[in-house]
Design a protein around this motif. Structure first.
Motif, PDB file in Angstrom:
ATOM      1  N   GLU A  21       0.823  -1.221   0.000  1.00 43.68           N
ATOM      2  CA  GLU A  21       0.000   0.000   0.000  1.00 43.68           C
ATOM      3  C   GLU A  21       0.853   1.266   0.000  1.00 43.68           C
ATOM      4  N   LYS A  24       1.909   1.996  -3.686  1.00 40.35           N
ATOM      5  CA  LYS A  24       0.944   1.638  -4.728  1.00 40.35           C
ATOM      6  C   LYS A  24       1.015   2.562  -5.942  1.00 40.35           C
ATOM      7  N   ASP A  45      -6.132   4.474  -9.247  1.00 40.10           N
ATOM      8  CA  ASP A  45      -6.004   3.972  -7.877  1.00 40.10           C
ATOM      9  C   ASP A  45      -6.160   2.449  -7.883  1.00 40.10           C
ATOM     10  N   SER A  47      -6.446  -1.090  -4.973  1.00 41.48           N
ATOM     11  CA  SER A  47      -6.448  -1.638  -3.615  1.00 41.48           C
ATOM     12  C   SER A  47      -5.983  -3.076  -3.720  1.00 41.48           C
ATOM     13  N   PHE A  48      -5.267  -3.536  -2.710  1.00 44.61           N
ATOM     14  CA  PHE A  48      -4.699  -4.876  -2.756  1.00 44.61           C
ATOM     15  C   PHE A  48      -5.595  -5.872  -2.030  1.00 44.61           C
ATOM     16  N   ALA A  69      -4.829  -7.233  -7.289  1.00 42.80           N
ATOM     17  CA  ALA A  69      -5.233  -5.847  -7.039  1.00 42.80           C
ATOM     18  C   ALA A  69      -6.552  -5.551  -7.734  1.00 42.80           C
ATOM     19  N   ARG A  70      -7.309  -4.619  -7.154  1.00 41.19           N
ATOM     20  CA  ARG A  70      -8.549  -4.136  -7.765  1.00 41.19           C
ATOM     21  C   ARG A  70      -8.368  -2.659  -8.083  1.00 41.19           C
ATOM     22  N   THR A  71      -8.658  -2.261  -9.320  1.00 34.00           N
ATOM     23  CA  THR A  71      -8.486  -0.863  -9.699  1.00 34.00           C
ATOM     24  C   THR A  71      -9.695  -0.037  -9.266  1.00 34.00           C
ATOM     25  N   ASP A  72      -9.596   1.260  -9.478  1.00 33.34           N
ATOM     26  CA  ASP A  72     -10.673   2.158  -9.087  1.00 33.34           C
ATOM     27  C   ASP A  72     -11.945   1.915  -9.889  1.00 33.34           C
TER      28      ASP A  72
END
Length: 299
Positions: A21, A24, A45, A47-48, A69-72
């Protein structure tokens, strides 16, 4: 003078660099470079999703440390390093992708809730027949090449195929690929000087090498990888030796069977010359009537 001290394809280090994080922004830059090249960045952006995987062996298999990971926009991206060949790699990658894609839905969810899923694999060996070092696969029509769905994409970056003459002139993905190709100390310095992001990458690596706890975990991971490769090599050698032994045994059995048959044929020929009846010859030798009749026709 900067000196490179680590294997950048060590997946513990890889996850430290791109799965944290705190860094990132590096992950976002890398993903934009892979998916969109030098175009305007699409991902702003990430999130892991922590899989809680430890660098240990379970049931004789080395647990892989990948980054999910998930993108925005909700896109799921799996990033992993593959350092050696295994049987059925394509099927394995497809299975991992299917797990990631199918894992999105919960009981009662509609299919409309599904988001695109992308796999990115850095490979330290030649794998695909294409000459290019970055190849992308989609689901499309064989003739028209029309893409069926943009929910599937699989990127392969083959580091051994990557060639460059001037680090400073490389595009974004080229610089990342040069870095993970374990470029020389001088080239690493050039990378750091050519791009603020790459300078941050190099600084993160230096911080990693100076952290005693990180270095110990890295060393343990390297040892686990060496042990795993050694175990696999030994298993292959044992398999090859077993195959040779079984082949030799089979050859001996076939030779013995051939020898016994030749002996029976010789006895049958001699009995025919003595005018002995075919039925008696088959009873004495075990040859079939057809075999004995065939021998009678021989000159």
């Amino acid at each position: 003078m900067y000196t490179t001290e680590i294997n950048r394809l060590n997946d513990f280090y890889f996850k430290y660099l791109l799965g944290n994080e705190k860094r990132k922004n590096l992950t976002i830059h890398f993903l934009n470079a892979v998916l969109y090249g030098d175009e305007t960045p699409h991902i702003t952006d990430v999130s892991f999703i922590d899989k809680d995987k430890e660098p240990k062996q379970a049931d004789g298999k080395l647990v892989k440390l990948d980054i999910l990971a998930r993108t925005d926009t909700g896109m799921l991206i799996d990033i992993e390093v593959q350092i050696q060949r295994h049987p059925h790699l394509a099927e394995r990658f497809l299975y991992y992708w299917a797990e990631m894609y199918g894992g999105q839905l919960r009981r009662g969810d509609e299919y409309s809730a599904l988001k695109p899923a992308v796999s990115i694999v850095l490979m330290d060996f030649d794998y695909l027949p294409e000459e290019s070092w970055h190849n992308v696969y989609h689901i499309c029509n064989d003739v028209s090449k029309q893409v069926l769905t943009h929910h599937f994409a699989m990127h392969f970056i083959e580091l051994k195929k990557f060639r460059y003459s001037d680090i400073k002139s490389l595009h974004r993905l080229g610089k990342w690929t040069a870095y993970f190709s374990n470029c020389s100390a001088e080239e690493t310095e050039e990378l750091a000087m050519s791009d603020p992001i790459m300078k941050e990458v190099v600084n993160a690596e230096m911080a990693f090498t100076e952290d005693e706890i990180m270095r110990r975990q890295y060393t343990q991971r390297e040892k686990a990888l060496r042990d795993y490769r050694s175990d696999m090599a030994e298993a292959r050698r044992e398999g090859e030796q077993k195959g040779r032994r079984e082949g030799e045994q089979k050859g001996r059995r076939e030779g013995e069977q051939k020898g016994r048959r030749e002996e029976k044929v010789s006895i049958a020929v001699n009995m025919l010359r003595l005018g002995i009846d075919v039925s008696h010859i088959t009873a004495a030798t075990g040859l079939s009537i057809a075999d004995v009749e065939l021998l009678k026709k021989l000159p």
